[in-house]
Design a protein around this motif. Structure first.
Motif, short mmCIF file in Angstrom:
data_model
loop_
_atom_site.label_atom_id
_atom_site.label_comp_id
_atom_site.label_asym_id
_atom_site.label_seq_id
_atom_site.Cartn_x
_atom_site.Cartn_y
_atom_site.Cartn_z
N VAL A 29 -47.51 -3.92 37.66
CA VAL A 29 -48.10 -4.25 38.96
C VAL A 29 -48.00 -3.03 39.86
CG1 VAL A 29 -47.98 -5.78 40.97
CG2 VAL A 29 -47.36 -6.64 38.70
N PHE A 30 -49.11 -2.67 40.50
CA PHE A 30 -49.14 -1.54 41.43
C PHE A 30 -49.28 -2.08 42.85
CE2 PHE A 30 -51.51 1.69 43.85
CZ PHE A 30 -50.71 2.80 43.65
N LEU A 31 -48.36 -1.68 43.72
CA LEU A 31 -48.49 -2.01 45.15
C LEU A 31 -48.84 -0.72 45.89
CD1 LEU A 31 -45.48 -4.41 45.94
CD2 LEU A 31 -47.67 -4.95 44.91
N PRO A 32 -50.04 -0.60 46.43
CA PRO A 32 -50.41 0.64 47.13
C PRO A 32 -49.68 0.81 48.46
CG PRO A 32 -52.18 -0.97 47.32
CD PRO A 32 -51.15 -1.57 46.40
N ILE A 57 -47.08 5.33 51.95
CA ILE A 57 -47.15 6.65 52.61
C ILE A 57 -45.81 6.98 53.27
CG2 ILE A 57 -47.93 5.90 54.92
CD1 ILE A 57 -50.02 8.22 54.71
N SER A 58 -45.01 5.94 53.55
CA SER A 58 -43.76 6.12 54.30
C SER A 58 -42.56 6.18 53.36
CB SER A 58 -43.59 4.95 55.28
OG SER A 58 -42.26 4.91 55.74
N ASP A 59 -41.91 7.34 53.31
CA ASP A 59 -40.70 7.41 52.49
C ASP A 59 -39.56 6.63 53.14
OD1 ASP A 59 -40.76 9.36 54.42
OD2 ASP A 59 -39.93 10.96 53.19
N GLU A 60 -39.60 6.45 54.47
CA GLU A 60 -38.58 5.61 55.14
C GLU A 60 -38.66 4.18 54.62
OE1 GLU A 60 -36.21 6.27 57.30
OE2 GLU A 60 -36.70 8.34 57.84
N ALA A 61 -39.88 3.67 54.50
CA ALA A 61 -40.05 2.30 53.98
C ALA A 61 -39.54 2.23 52.54
CB ALA A 61 -41.52 1.90 54.04
N ILE A 64 -52.80 6.54 49.95
CA ILE A 64 -53.64 5.85 48.96
C ILE A 64 -55.13 6.19 49.08
CG2 ILE A 64 -53.94 3.67 50.26
CD1 ILE A 64 -53.26 4.10 46.46
N SER A 65 -55.51 6.88 50.15
CA SER A 65 -56.91 7.30 50.26
C SER A 65 -57.15 8.63 49.52
CB SER A 65 -57.32 7.46 51.73
OG SER A 65 -56.62 8.53 52.31
N GLU A 66 -56.06 9.26 49.05
CA GLU A 66 -56.16 10.53 48.31
C GLU A 66 -56.00 10.24 46.82
OE1 GLU A 66 -56.71 13.52 49.62
OE2 GLU A 66 -56.74 12.76 51.68
N PRO A 67 -56.63 11.08 45.95
CA PRO A 67 -56.53 10.80 44.50
C PRO A 67 -55.08 10.67 44.04
CG PRO A 67 -58.11 12.55 44.92
CD PRO A 67 -57.46 12.26 46.24
N GLU A 88 -63.62 5.11 50.47
CA GLU A 88 -64.13 5.42 49.12
C GLU A 88 -63.01 5.97 48.24
OE1 GLU A 88 -67.67 7.80 49.48
OE2 GLU A 88 -68.74 6.16 50.48
N GLY A 89 -62.11 6.78 48.85
CA GLY A 89 -60.98 7.32 48.09
C GLY A 89 -60.08 6.20 47.59
N TYR A 90 -59.86 5.20 48.43
CA TYR A 90 -59.03 4.04 48.05
C TYR A 90 -59.66 3.34 46.83
CZ TYR A 90 -57.01 -0.68 48.47
OH TYR A 90 -56.38 -1.89 48.22
#
Ligand SMILES: C[S@@+](CC[C@H](N)C(=O)[O-])C[C@H]1O[C@@H](n2cnc3c(N)ncnc32)[C@H](O)[C@@H]1O
Length: 206
Positions: free
Chosen positions: A45-48, A71-75, A96-99, A126-128
């Protein structure tokens, strides 16, 4: 200008989970959709946008292998502290919008609760979807849960792109079959209604 990563890190480092507008003590709405998916603990399972969601604990208790992105390393650090290091869990800090990195394996299930709606530029959206199309296996499943067209225009201080199921389906494309969708009103920790649209898709077998 503050980067997106700094924006989210600032939130996660200054607020307790219960103070987050999207905090969900009970993740049954997502689990109810997952009940549609035949259970197989070898599923990845992938959670973006894992955030600090309690869904992660539920998925771990069901024995799934997880790729937890945010995107958040704190999270991610707070989440890892809560769950501990677990076998079968990979961690990724990525927009997640970047490859996605080329070494991400193909996955069986993609579950997004509330990140797609933050992407505003067409290129980011579109990247997502390019990432989603690259990593979800044929026969795999995708659950999208985003603010609906009836939803609030902002969250976490950011503007939103709100979704109808029609727009989701158009962006998912003809390789994905819509299995079930539902308008669902989440009541946030401050008692405010937040209308979401949930939609579950299955990728056709090639
Ligand atoms: C509204 S929260 C939802 C978190 C989690 N899914 C939940 O239900 O509790 C949005 C999450 O998306 C992450 N995020 C925001 N923009 C992102 C991006 N471009 N790529 C990856 N994660 C992002 C944030 O750090 C935050 O954890």
């Amino acid at each position: 200008m503050k980067t997106l990563k700094a924006h989210w890190n600032n939130i996660f480092s200054n607020k307790a989970d219960r103070e987050l507008g999207w905090y969900e003590k009970d993740v049954s709405q997502t689990l109810w959709f997952l009940d549609e998916i035949p259970r197989n603990t070898s599923n990845v399972v992938f959670l973006p946008d894992a955030g600090t969601s309690l869904l992660v604990d539920e998925l771990l208790s069901k024995g799934y292998q997880l790729i937890l992105n945010d995107i958040s390393d704190e999270a991610l650090n707070a989440l890892r502290e809560r769950t501990g290091e677990k076998e079968g869990v990979s961690w990724l800090q990525h927009d997640i919008s970047e490859p996605l990195p080329a070494d991400i394996p193909q996955v069986d299930i993609w579950i997004d609760r509330a990140v797609l709606h933050f992407l505003l530029d067409e290129a980011d959206i579109e990247g997502y979807f390019a990432n989603l199309h690259t990593v979800v296996k044929p026969g795999g499943w995708v659950l999208l849960a985003e603010f609906s067209t009836l939803g609030a225009p902002k969250c976490a201080g950011l503007e939103l792109h709100r979704y109808s199921v029609n727009e989701m389906s158009r962006r998912m494309g003809s390789e994905f079959e819509l299995i079930r969708s539902e308008e669902y009103t989440f009541i946030n920790p401050f008692g405010d209604p937040r209308p979401y649209i949930y939609a579950l898709y299955k990728r056709l077998h090639g």
